[in-house]
Motif scaffolding. Sequence first.
Motif, PDB file in Angstrom:
ATOM      1  N   LYS A  55      22.023   8.575 -37.675  1.00 30.13           N
ATOM      2  CA  LYS A  55      23.116   8.619 -36.695  1.00 30.13           C
ATOM      3  C   LYS A  55      22.571   8.582 -35.274  1.00 30.13           C
ATOM      4  CE  LYS A  55      24.477  12.509 -38.424  1.00 30.13           C
ATOM      5  NZ  LYS A  55      23.494  12.515 -39.524  1.00 30.13           N
ATOM      6  N   SER A  56      21.573   9.440 -35.026  1.00 32.51           N
ATOM      7  CA  SER A  56      21.037   9.509 -33.661  1.00 32.51           C
ATOM      8  C   SER A  56      20.332   8.209 -33.292  1.00 32.51           C
ATOM      9  CB  SER A  56      20.091  10.702 -33.522  1.00 32.51           C
ATOM     10  OG  SER A  56      20.800  11.907 -33.758  1.00 32.51           O
ATOM     11  N   SER A  57      19.668   7.592 -34.281  1.00 35.45           N
ATOM     12  CA  SER A  57      19.004   6.305 -34.006  1.00 35.45           C
ATOM     13  C   SER A  57      20.035   5.255 -33.628  1.00 35.45           C
ATOM     14  CB  SER A  57      18.223   5.831 -35.243  1.00 35.45           C
ATOM     15  OG  SER A  57      17.324   6.821 -35.663  1.00 35.45           O
TER      16      SER A  57
ATOM     17  N   ALA B 163      19.682  10.627 -27.733  1.00 35.85           N
ATOM     18  CA  ALA B 163      19.691  11.648 -28.781  1.00 35.85           C
ATOM     19  C   ALA B 163      18.298  11.741 -29.405  1.00 35.85           C
ATOM     20  CB  ALA B 163      20.723  11.296 -29.851  1.00 35.85           C
ATOM     21  N   ILE B 164      17.914  12.966 -29.760  1.00 35.88           N
ATOM     22  CA  ILE B 164      16.593  13.173 -30.355  1.00 35.88           C
ATOM     23  C   ILE B 164      16.592  12.654 -31.786  1.00 35.88           C
ATOM     24  CG2 ILE B 164      14.888  14.900 -31.036  1.00 35.88           C
ATOM     25  CD1 ILE B 164      16.079  16.720 -28.829  1.00 35.88           C
ATOM     26  N   VAL B 165      15.573  11.842 -32.093  1.00 37.86           N
ATOM     27  CA  VAL B 165      15.418  11.303 -33.441  1.00 37.86           C
ATOM     28  C   VAL B 165      14.147  11.871 -34.051  1.00 37.86           C
ATOM     29  CG1 VAL B 165      14.898   9.221 -34.771  1.00 37.86           C
ATOM     30  CG2 VAL B 165      16.624   9.155 -32.956  1.00 37.86           C
TER      31      VAL B 165
ATOM     32  N   THR C 196      18.206  17.831 -37.164  1.00 39.17           N
ATOM     33  CA  THR C 196      17.692  17.800 -35.793  1.00 39.17           C
ATOM     34  C   THR C 196      18.837  17.882 -34.772  1.00 39.17           C
ATOM     35  OG1 THR C 196      15.798  16.481 -36.452  1.00 39.17           O
ATOM     36  CG2 THR C 196      16.387  16.445 -34.122  1.00 39.17           C
ATOM     37  N   THR C 197      19.846  17.073 -34.976  1.00 34.09           N
ATOM     38  CA  THR C 197      20.969  17.064 -34.031  1.00 34.09           C
ATOM     39  C   THR C 197      21.886  18.229 -34.360  1.00 34.09           C
ATOM     40  OG1 THR C 197      20.855  14.655 -34.006  1.00 34.09           O
ATOM     41  CG2 THR C 197      22.812  15.661 -33.026  1.00 34.09           C
ATOM     42  N   ARG C 198      22.132  19.067 -33.365  1.00 31.16           N
ATOM     43  CA  ARG C 198      22.989  20.219 -33.626  1.00 31.16           C
ATOM     44  C   ARG C 198      24.206  20.205 -32.737  1.00 31.16           C
ATOM     45  NH1 ARG C 198      19.142  25.209 -34.470  1.00 31.16           N
ATOM     46  NH2 ARG C 198      18.521  24.769 -36.597  1.00 31.16           N
TER      47      ARG C 198
ATOM     48  N   ILE D 287      30.010   9.423 -29.727  1.00 29.89           N
ATOM     49  CA  ILE D 287      29.617  10.819 -29.949  1.00 29.89           C
ATOM     50  C   ILE D 287      28.721  10.901 -31.171  1.00 29.89           C
ATOM     51  CG2 ILE D 287      30.421  13.193 -30.239  1.00 29.89           C
ATOM     52  CD1 ILE D 287      33.168  12.340 -29.314  1.00 29.89           C
ATOM     53  N   ASP D 288      27.480  11.356 -30.962  1.00 26.52           N
ATOM     54  CA  ASP D 288      26.562  11.616 -32.069  1.00 26.52           C
ATOM     55  C   ASP D 288      26.770  13.067 -32.492  1.00 26.52           C
ATOM     56  OD1 ASP D 288      24.513  11.485 -33.906  1.00 26.52           O
ATOM     57  OD2 ASP D 288      22.942  11.879 -32.398  1.00 26.52           O
ATOM     58  N   THR D 289      26.686  13.316 -33.801  1.00 24.69           N
ATOM     59  CA  THR D 289      27.014  14.651 -34.306  1.00 24.69           C
ATOM     60  C   THR D 289      25.916  15.161 -35.227  1.00 24.69           C
ATOM     61  OG1 THR D 289      28.134  13.757 -36.250  1.00 24.69           O
ATOM     62  CG2 THR D 289      29.483  14.101 -34.290  1.00 24.69           C
ATOM     63  N   ALA D 290      26.009  16.444 -35.538  1.00 19.53           N
ATOM     64  CA  ALA D 290      25.092  17.052 -36.491  1.00 19.53           C
ATOM     65  C   ALA D 290      25.370  16.502 -37.883  1.00 19.53           C
ATOM     66  CB  ALA D 290      25.282  18.573 -36.492  1.00 19.53           C
TER      67      ALA D 290
END
Length: 461
Positions: free
Chosen positions: A236-238, A249-251, A257-259, A276-279
């Motif tokens: 997702k973050s990628s 976003a951190i990958v 990782t994503t919180r 919107i990137d999500t956990a």
Amino acid sequence: MSAARPTPPPDTIVAIATPPGRGGIGIVRVSGNAASVASIARGVAGIALTPREAAFVTFRGERGEPIDQGLALAFAAPASYTGEAVVEFHGHGSPAALRLVVARCLALGARIAEPGEFTKRAFLNGKLDLAQAEAVADLIDAASATAARAAARSLAGAFSREVQGIVDAVIELRTVTEASLDFPDEDLEFVRASDAAHKLARVRSDAARLLARAATGARLATGLVVVLVGQPNVGKSSLMNRLARDDVAIVTDVPGTTRDLVERAVEIGGIPLTAIDTAGLRDSDDTVERIGIERAWAAVERADLALVLVDARESGDGVTGADRAILARLPAALPRIVVHNKTDLAGRAGGTELRGGVAHVWLSALDGRGVGALEREVLAIAGVESAGEDAFVARERHLAALRAAGAHLAAAAAHLAAPSPPLELYAEELREAQNALASITGAFGADDLLGVIFSRFCIGK
Ligand SMILES: Nc1nc2c(ncn2[C@@H]2O[C@H](COP(=O)(O)OP(=O)(O)O)[C@@H](O)[C@H]2O)c(=O)[nH]1
Ligand SMILES: [Mg+2]
């Protein structure tokens, strides 16, 4: 123009028209009654100005001291933006110098303009209708080239003309009806003979089509909210970073990782979107991660579209039980795209497929292959893939008015279809429909309608 528009206050307003801060050029604009604007022009520029002829002058303060130099440009009423006498001072973009010019105008009798007051006066003086006045603000705020072009079309009157076309058709229906109400012996035959049912059906479909286009326009103005959801580590973050064309976003390869939510304005094909990137969605004992997962579901609630990421390496149809549980928990009405990520690892090419009405897209967020196809799919679902040539911006206010008009037209059709149509109720629904439509452009109908009735019918017959 309709009599409902009050006459504007005759006082003279002044404001800095260019954005705050330093720049090459700064403009002070003055609008109001002719005598006061002329005396301000003479006081600042030192000469009497000829309308629409730029004069290079020194702007001067109260004791004749130079403040700045630049162009002074006057417009005579009504041939100006506001429809009033206007003078503009185009000086250097120095906030301090511009404030001195404003202070001089104030000393010469102007007052500081309220926000939007120049455009409000343009509306009150009939230079713009309400939808056009709103388009001015939308053009200024446009977040993308497409949105800017759409606002420009609304400003040029494209939307207002469409609305007016429907208003005219409703007026025609009312004209026949109200006239026949005055002659009760003929009423029903008269309305029937005018082919009212057929004409009303056409008005309703025109209004519905305009509502659909306006809804697209509203999305253009506000942007679509796209939420990325899926199990941990599916990418997702990628994908978020791909869409944002930036590392937002951190990958990592660490699941969870994503919180927190990572929200970012992105632009796809000229359309502004909020991504919107999500956990990752899973059962977790970690308090922080659990809060992140709750936030992910909250983000889903306000989204217009969900991208549900799954791992392209999964066999079968590529959607696991956990993925299915996520899909099932999305609000039923929320449009979605299933994104099969990591095609590079799956040794599979990109592609798009429709399965049970849901688009599935295969891509690699790592190497970027297939992301273009996803973007096209997003635009298609947003209904803005063709928001090129005929889009115009619209607002929630316009949508509400079009929906209200549609409901009144539907009620009118129901009355007309009744075994013995209650013509008064039918006429009342048409009147309400017209008022709703007229509220879009700010024109009010009663006088216009009377004019049409009297001009078309010989009452003395
Ligand atoms: N080979 C490959 N690795 C990917 C792809 N997308 C993401 N990854 C990797 O999968 C891991 C998890 O990615 P991330 O974007 O953090 O997933 P998230 O937990 O869903 O946000 C990272 O090591 C990424 O580099 C892809 O398309 N191909
Ligand atoms: Mg992540």
